[in-house]
Design a protein around this motif. Structure first.
Motif, short mmCIF file in Angstrom:
data_model
loop_
_atom_site.label_atom_id
_atom_site.label_comp_id
_atom_site.label_asym_id
_atom_site.label_seq_id
_atom_site.Cartn_x
_atom_site.Cartn_y
_atom_site.Cartn_z
N ARG A 75 0.94 -1.28 -0.05
CA ARG A 75 -0.01 -0.08 0.12
C ARG A 75 0.77 1.36 -0.11
NH1 ARG A 75 -5.08 -0.63 4.22
NH2 ARG A 75 -5.94 -2.48 3.08
N ARG A 76 2.25 1.28 0.36
CA ARG A 76 2.90 2.44 0.24
C ARG A 76 3.35 2.75 -1.23
NH1 ARG A 76 4.88 2.67 5.99
NH2 ARG A 76 5.85 4.75 5.68
N ASN A 77 3.66 4.00 -1.05
CA ASN A 77 3.96 4.96 -2.16
C ASN A 77 5.38 4.70 -2.77
OD1 ASN A 77 4.52 6.50 -4.52
ND2 ASN A 77 3.35 8.45 -3.46
N THR A 78 5.93 3.76 -3.59
CA THR A 78 7.07 3.52 -3.97
C THR A 78 7.78 4.77 -4.90
OG1 THR A 78 6.40 2.35 -5.94
CG2 THR A 78 7.02 1.14 -4.05
N GLY A 79 6.97 5.62 -5.16
CA GLY A 79 7.34 6.75 -5.79
C GLY A 79 8.39 7.85 -5.01
N LEU A 80 8.00 7.71 -3.58
CA LEU A 80 8.71 8.32 -2.72
C LEU A 80 9.74 7.59 -1.97
CD1 LEU A 80 5.76 10.65 -1.03
CD2 LEU A 80 7.35 11.12 -2.85
N ASP A 89 15.38 6.88 13.16
CA ASP A 89 14.69 8.07 12.31
C ASP A 89 13.26 7.35 11.46
OD1 ASP A 89 16.87 9.44 13.28
OD2 ASP A 89 17.93 9.23 11.29
N VAL A 90 13.54 6.23 11.16
CA VAL A 90 12.42 5.72 10.54
C VAL A 90 11.50 5.46 11.48
CG1 VAL A 90 11.51 3.58 9.48
CG2 VAL A 90 13.86 4.40 8.89
N VAL A 91 11.52 5.10 12.69
CA VAL A 91 10.70 5.01 13.77
C VAL A 91 9.80 6.29 14.16
CG1 VAL A 91 10.34 4.38 16.20
CG2 VAL A 91 11.63 2.89 14.82
N ALA A 92 10.80 7.29 14.19
CA ALA A 92 10.20 8.63 14.63
C ALA A 92 9.44 9.22 13.53
CB ALA A 92 11.33 9.53 14.84
N ILE A 93 9.58 8.93 12.23
CA ILE A 93 8.85 9.49 11.21
C ILE A 93 7.57 8.58 11.29
CG2 ILE A 93 8.80 9.92 8.55
CD1 ILE A 93 11.70 10.15 8.70
N GLU A 94 7.65 7.25 11.33
CA GLU A 94 6.49 6.54 11.12
C GLU A 94 5.52 7.13 12.36
OE1 GLU A 94 5.62 3.52 9.10
OE2 GLU A 94 6.48 5.04 8.04
N GLN A 95 6.15 7.21 13.60
CA GLN A 95 5.36 7.58 14.69
C GLN A 95 4.55 8.75 14.29
OE1 GLN A 95 7.91 7.34 17.92
NE2 GLN A 95 7.20 5.45 18.46
N SER A 96 5.02 9.85 13.59
CA SER A 96 4.22 10.89 13.26
C SER A 96 3.02 10.48 12.11
CB SER A 96 5.16 11.87 12.56
OG SER A 96 5.65 11.86 11.14
N GLY A 97 3.45 9.44 11.55
CA GLY A 97 2.18 8.94 10.54
C GLY A 97 2.09 10.00 9.51
N THR A 98 2.89 10.61 9.10
CA THR A 98 2.77 11.91 8.01
C THR A 98 3.18 11.26 6.84
OG1 THR A 98 3.15 14.14 7.66
CG2 THR A 98 4.94 12.80 8.31
N TYR A 99 3.99 10.51 6.75
CA TYR A 99 4.77 9.69 5.55
C TYR A 99 4.04 8.33 4.83
CZ TYR A 99 8.82 8.58 2.22
OH TYR A 99 9.39 8.29 1.26
N GLN A 100 3.80 8.60 3.64
CA GLN A 100 3.62 7.19 3.06
C GLN A 100 4.39 6.33 2.04
OE1 GLN A 100 1.03 5.07 4.28
NE2 GLN A 100 0.95 6.55 5.99
N GLY A 101 5.58 6.85 1.98
CA GLY A 101 6.42 6.21 0.99
C GLY A 101 7.44 5.31 1.70
N LYS A 102 8.32 5.20 0.85
CA LYS A 102 9.43 4.06 1.45
C LYS A 102 10.66 4.85 1.81
CE LYS A 102 7.23 0.38 -0.58
NZ LYS A 102 7.55 -1.32 -1.10
N TYR A 103 11.56 3.79 2.38
CA TYR A 103 12.70 4.66 3.25
C TYR A 103 14.00 4.06 2.52
CZ TYR A 103 9.75 6.02 6.83
OH TYR A 103 8.58 6.71 7.35
N PHE A 104 15.31 4.70 2.86
CA PHE A 104 16.26 4.12 2.55
C PHE A 104 17.22 4.71 3.64
CE2 PHE A 104 20.71 3.84 1.08
CZ PHE A 104 20.76 2.56 0.26
N VAL A 105 17.65 3.50 4.50
CA VAL A 105 18.43 3.62 5.65
C VAL A 105 19.88 3.60 5.59
CG1 VAL A 105 18.74 3.06 8.12
CG2 VAL A 105 16.51 2.77 7.10
N LEU A 106 20.63 4.67 5.93
CA LEU A 106 22.13 4.67 5.64
C LEU A 106 23.05 3.84 6.41
CD1 LEU A 106 22.34 8.51 4.83
CD2 LEU A 106 22.43 6.73 2.99
#
Lengths: 218, 218
Positions: A75-80, A89-106
């Motif tokens: 269901r997530r937007n792979t365009g972002l 950082d992923v956890v913090a962003i996920e908790q805000s619930g604001t972002y529906q794209g995917k991640y890349f963790v350095l």
């Protein structure tokens, strides 16, 4: 002062971040005296985690699956694609619930002095993937073939850089932005400025300077 | 937010004293990302310690030997027995290098509300031992037999109470003092007052009151 096994345990606990000799001593005595059951659980959980947890093949986040639950979520937007420094950082962003794209963790940031270059952050693979996706898309466009463009398989169109606003974080963002632009991808950086609920009186000068220079007309 | 194994690890780390969810998360990510070797050492050390560490048969301190190195030290004065609450207290006293007697570790303090009574602190065994030693000594005195009175085997003549000066610590000291006096043993309490290097300005009222009421002529 302690018996050898307890000394060894105290020494091992010192490897935890923010734990010195005194805290380690307190932890060791607590575990052995008051909570041997919790200590047993910790041994089990840590042992299993070291053995089984690796990195997600797509986003490099820590997970025991080959592909993490965010990357395998249809269901997530792979365009972002949002680039962050750590799994926290992923956890913090996920908790805000604001972002529906995917991640890349350095799993780090560019820091030549510590021997951390683009390779250690998995950047060559990222750019290769971005380049491949762009080629596939442009070939499809040229041949005017109807490509299925649902969210789950859409190529990355925007790279959102969310590295920390530190010297190394900024340098990392700059480097990634340069490279990604060559792949023909839109690159953006999350906004930095006065946090909501913050009081100007207590904000540091650097943040204020940035907040002024990045002002927007309303 | 995290994969199940990492979640389980974070949860297990919360059993450490002074470690909440956020610190546990930081520790888990640090161990898995940056220091898997240290994590492995910790698993080994903690596993071995839980399995092998028990209490010294004489003084109840934590040790992997049946009798700890202090109790088995022939050079120490067995005539003095210092009662402390925790093994950490023994370490603090040993580091000061001031005391050459033996110890008895309560591993707690009397706290009926938490279900900790004399039995949980090993006090019945302590009093029994003191009573037996007194009987042997008095029988020897009566029979005018020459008893070898070297340091290593001398019976306890003085019980030094070094429990913490908290409500529970004081209550514990009072209880032990009452019982020990019935065994005919001299009981003393370590001095409480203004610490060396302390400034009166910053000392709390309770300590000052105690320091005044316990003043000595010089």
């Amino acid at each position: 002062m302690f018996s050898p096994l307890i000394d060894e345990l105290i020494h091992s606990l010192c490897c935890l971040p923010g734990v010195g000799r005194k805290s380690a001593q307190r932890m060791a005595l607590h575990l052995l005296e008051r909570d041997p059951e919790g200590a047993g659980r910790l041994v089990g959980a840590l042992g299993t985690a070291i053995e089984k947890v690796g990195r997600c093949l797509h986003c490099r986040i820590l997970t025991e699956q080959p592909v993490c639950y965010i990357c395998s979520n249809q269901r997530r937007n792979t365009g972002l694609l949002c680039v962050v420094e750590t799994p926290a950082d992923v956890v913090a962003i996920e908790q805000s619930g604001t972002y529906q794209g995917k991640y890349f963790v350095l799993n780090g940031r560019l820091s030549p002095i510590d021997g951390i270059g683009p390779k250690e952050l998995g950047l060559p693979q990222l750019f290769q993937r971005l380049r491949q996706e762009q080629q596939v898309t442009s070939q499809a466009d040229e041949a005017e073939v109807e490509v299925e463009k649902d969210n789950a398989n859409a190529p990355v169109t925007e790279l959102i850089l969310a590295t920390n606003p530190t010297v190394e974080g900024e340098a990392t963002a700059y480097y990634i932005a340069e490279q990604a632009r060559q792949c023909g991808i839109t690159v953006s950086r999350i906004a930095h400025g006065v946090p909501l609920g913050g009081e100007l009186e207590y904000i540091d000068g650097g943040t204020l300077t940035h907040a002024f220079s990045s002002r927007r007309s309303i």
